[in-house]
Scaffold this motif. Sequence first.
Motif, PDB file in Angstrom:
ATOM      1  N   ASP A 158       0.787  -1.307   0.057  1.00  0.00           N
ATOM      2  CA  ASP A 158       0.021   0.123  -0.111  1.00  0.00           C
ATOM      3  C   ASP A 158       1.027   1.320  -0.137  1.00  0.00           C
ATOM      4  N   ALA A 159       2.066   1.196   0.505  1.00  0.00           N
ATOM      5  CA  ALA A 159       2.978   2.278   0.677  1.00  0.00           C
ATOM      6  C   ALA A 159       4.341   2.016   0.623  1.00  0.00           C
ATOM      7  N   VAL A 160       5.178   2.947  -0.069  1.00  0.00           N
ATOM      8  CA  VAL A 160       6.606   2.405  -0.326  1.00  0.00           C
ATOM      9  C   VAL A 160       7.279   3.817   0.132  1.00  0.00           C
ATOM     10  N   ARG A 161       8.372   3.913   0.850  1.00  0.00           N
ATOM     11  CA  ARG A 161       9.365   4.786   1.303  1.00  0.00           C
ATOM     12  C   ARG A 161      10.546   4.364   1.097  1.00  0.00           C
ATOM     13  N   CYS A 162      11.254   5.532   0.290  1.00  0.00           N
ATOM     14  CA  CYS A 162      12.913   5.238  -0.191  1.00  0.00           C
ATOM     15  C   CYS A 162      13.643   6.397  -0.001  1.00  0.00           C
ATOM     16  N   GLU A 163      14.583   6.330   0.923  1.00  0.00           N
ATOM     17  CA  GLU A 163      15.272   7.523   1.415  1.00  0.00           C
ATOM     18  C   GLU A 163      16.549   7.574   0.962  1.00  0.00           C
ATOM     19  N   ARG A 164      17.240   8.420   0.302  1.00  0.00           N
ATOM     20  CA  ARG A 164      18.848   8.573   0.055  1.00  0.00           C
ATOM     21  C   ARG A 164      19.303   7.371  -0.697  1.00  0.00           C
ATOM     22  N   VAL A 165      18.407   6.933  -1.643  1.00  0.00           N
ATOM     23  CA  VAL A 165      18.919   5.663  -2.575  1.00  0.00           C
ATOM     24  C   VAL A 165      19.167   6.402  -3.979  1.00  0.00           C
TER      25      VAL A 165
ATOM     26  N   GLY B 103      -1.747   3.082  -4.578  1.00  0.00           N
ATOM     27  CA  GLY B 103      -0.723   2.956  -3.391  1.00  0.00           C
ATOM     28  C   GLY B 103       0.175   4.313  -3.561  1.00  0.00           C
ATOM     29  N   ARG B 104       0.774   4.351  -2.161  1.00  0.00           N
ATOM     30  CA  ARG B 104       1.372   5.727  -2.209  1.00  0.00           C
ATOM     31  C   ARG B 104       2.936   5.515  -2.141  1.00  0.00           C
ATOM     32  N   VAL B 105       3.642   6.523  -2.587  1.00  0.00           N
ATOM     33  CA  VAL B 105       5.193   6.386  -2.593  1.00  0.00           C
ATOM     34  C   VAL B 105       5.778   7.794  -1.993  1.00  0.00           C
ATOM     35  N   LEU B 106       6.681   7.734  -1.502  1.00  0.00           N
ATOM     36  CA  LEU B 106       7.370   8.841  -0.917  1.00  0.00           C
ATOM     37  C   LEU B 106       8.851   8.628  -1.114  1.00  0.00           C
TER      38      LEU B 106
ATOM     39  N   ALA C  87       6.968  10.612 -14.801  1.00  0.00           N
ATOM     40  CA  ALA C  87       7.254   9.658 -15.976  1.00  0.00           C
ATOM     41  C   ALA C  87       6.802   8.451 -15.600  1.00  0.00           C
ATOM     42  N   GLY C  88       6.820   7.879 -14.422  1.00  0.00           N
ATOM     43  CA  GLY C  88       6.775   6.365 -14.020  1.00  0.00           C
ATOM     44  C   GLY C  88       5.110   6.062 -13.775  1.00  0.00           C
ATOM     45  N   GLY C  89       4.177   6.978 -14.104  1.00  0.00           N
ATOM     46  CA  GLY C  89       2.852   6.743 -14.062  1.00  0.00           C
ATOM     47  C   GLY C  89       2.239   7.061 -12.624  1.00  0.00           C
ATOM     48  N   PHE C  90       2.704   7.885 -11.986  1.00  0.00           N
ATOM     49  CA  PHE C  90       2.303   8.528 -10.663  1.00  0.00           C
ATOM     50  C   PHE C  90       2.006   9.799 -10.730  1.00  0.00           C
TER      51      PHE C  90
ATOM     52  N   PHE D  18      15.181  16.870  -0.474  1.00  0.00           N
ATOM     53  CA  PHE D  18      13.658  16.957  -1.320  1.00  0.00           C
ATOM     54  C   PHE D  18      12.842  15.657  -1.017  1.00  0.00           C
ATOM     55  N   ALA D  19      11.702  15.829  -0.865  1.00  0.00           N
ATOM     56  CA  ALA D  19      10.753  14.657  -0.607  1.00  0.00           C
ATOM     57  C   ALA D  19       9.521  15.017  -1.749  1.00  0.00           C
ATOM     58  N   VAL D  20       9.128  13.910  -2.137  1.00  0.00           N
ATOM     59  CA  VAL D  20       8.109  13.943  -3.131  1.00  0.00           C
ATOM     60  C   VAL D  20       7.108  12.657  -2.823  1.00  0.00           C
ATOM     61  N   LEU D  21       5.671  13.134  -2.572  1.00  0.00           N
ATOM     62  CA  LEU D  21       4.739  12.002  -2.216  1.00  0.00           C
ATOM     63  C   LEU D  21       3.553  12.030  -3.347  1.00  0.00           C
ATOM     64  N   ALA D  22       3.557  10.837  -3.886  1.00  0.00           N
ATOM     65  CA  ALA D  22       2.654  10.608  -5.141  1.00  0.00           C
ATOM     66  C   ALA D  22       1.930   9.145  -4.917  1.00  0.00           C
ATOM     67  N   HIS D  23       0.943   9.139  -5.760  1.00  0.00           N
ATOM     68  CA  HIS D  23       0.197   7.797  -5.721  1.00  0.00           C
ATOM     69  C   HIS D  23       0.044   7.329  -7.194  1.00  0.00           C
ATOM     70  N   LYS D  24       0.002   5.880  -7.185  1.00  0.00           N
ATOM     71  CA  LYS D  24       0.187   5.202  -8.432  1.00  0.00           C
ATOM     72  C   LYS D  24      -1.427   5.341  -9.071  1.00  0.00           C
ATOM     73  N   LEU D  25      -1.485   5.625 -10.401  1.00  0.00           N
ATOM     74  CA  LEU D  25      -2.690   5.614 -11.061  1.00  0.00           C
ATOM     75  C   LEU D  25      -3.271   4.359 -11.637  1.00  0.00           C
TER      76      LEU D  25
END
Length: 273
Positions: A124-131, A153-156, A201-204, A266-273
Amino acid sequence: MAQGPVESSAPSFHVDRIDAGRIDQLVGILDVQAELPGIRRMRRWAHEALAVRAGERALDIGAGTGSEVMVFAERVGEGGAAVGLDPNPMMLAIALRRAEAAGSAARLVHGSVYHLPFPDASFDAVRCERVYQHLDDPAAATAEIARVLRPGGRVLLIDSDWYTAITHPGDPEVVAALGAAMLAETPNPASGRRLRGLLAAGGFAIDDQGSEAVIWDPVTARPLFEQMNEQAVRQGTITREEYDRLIAELDAGIERGDFHFSVTMFAVLAHKL
């Protein structure tokens, strides 16, 4: 945590290539950084924005020491699942020990962001920091994140933009040369500013953005400068004399309270379309 071909003789965040003799040093760096007020504020905002709820399945990519996947475990509760992924088995072992000591239900898994070891629509949610700053193909990583997220689903994503780094005091030309050497060793140094475009570009669909100029205190920054300077001397980017002079200038600045080192995250919150 980092993945990619670049390897340095100084401790780095390419933790899939860090050997046993240096993993403790990397963990120490991560622990000290985690206490920086800017990092703490960014992480707090990120968790609030991602808003993981009870019963959900949440994934932390680049779990490192496991601190943030343990936050996920608290939020999802017994009815959910919190999974942390990292490419380095030694780092995973440390994160697992810390999770067990804390009584956390977080699960730690070995794997790469390029080939996430999960079925489609698993989270449902994915977080990815400094990768992302360490990735040669961030678009491929973004596609993998989209694959394992359910629709809606959300991604941060959180990352630094190393072109925003500010160092004071020091000879501007030497500081610039040192920065250029570091940028040359980082596959994606402007990753912070690219996160929104990669997700779009990835569909979010983009939902929110945040930023934090993380100010490093002298205790945290001083060892980093030593490592960067030593590497720059070995590469011939700066001379030994320039190295000694810069370190002396930094130490004098620290002594009189006239010191600054920062880089914007910087941080960006998005959701999958």
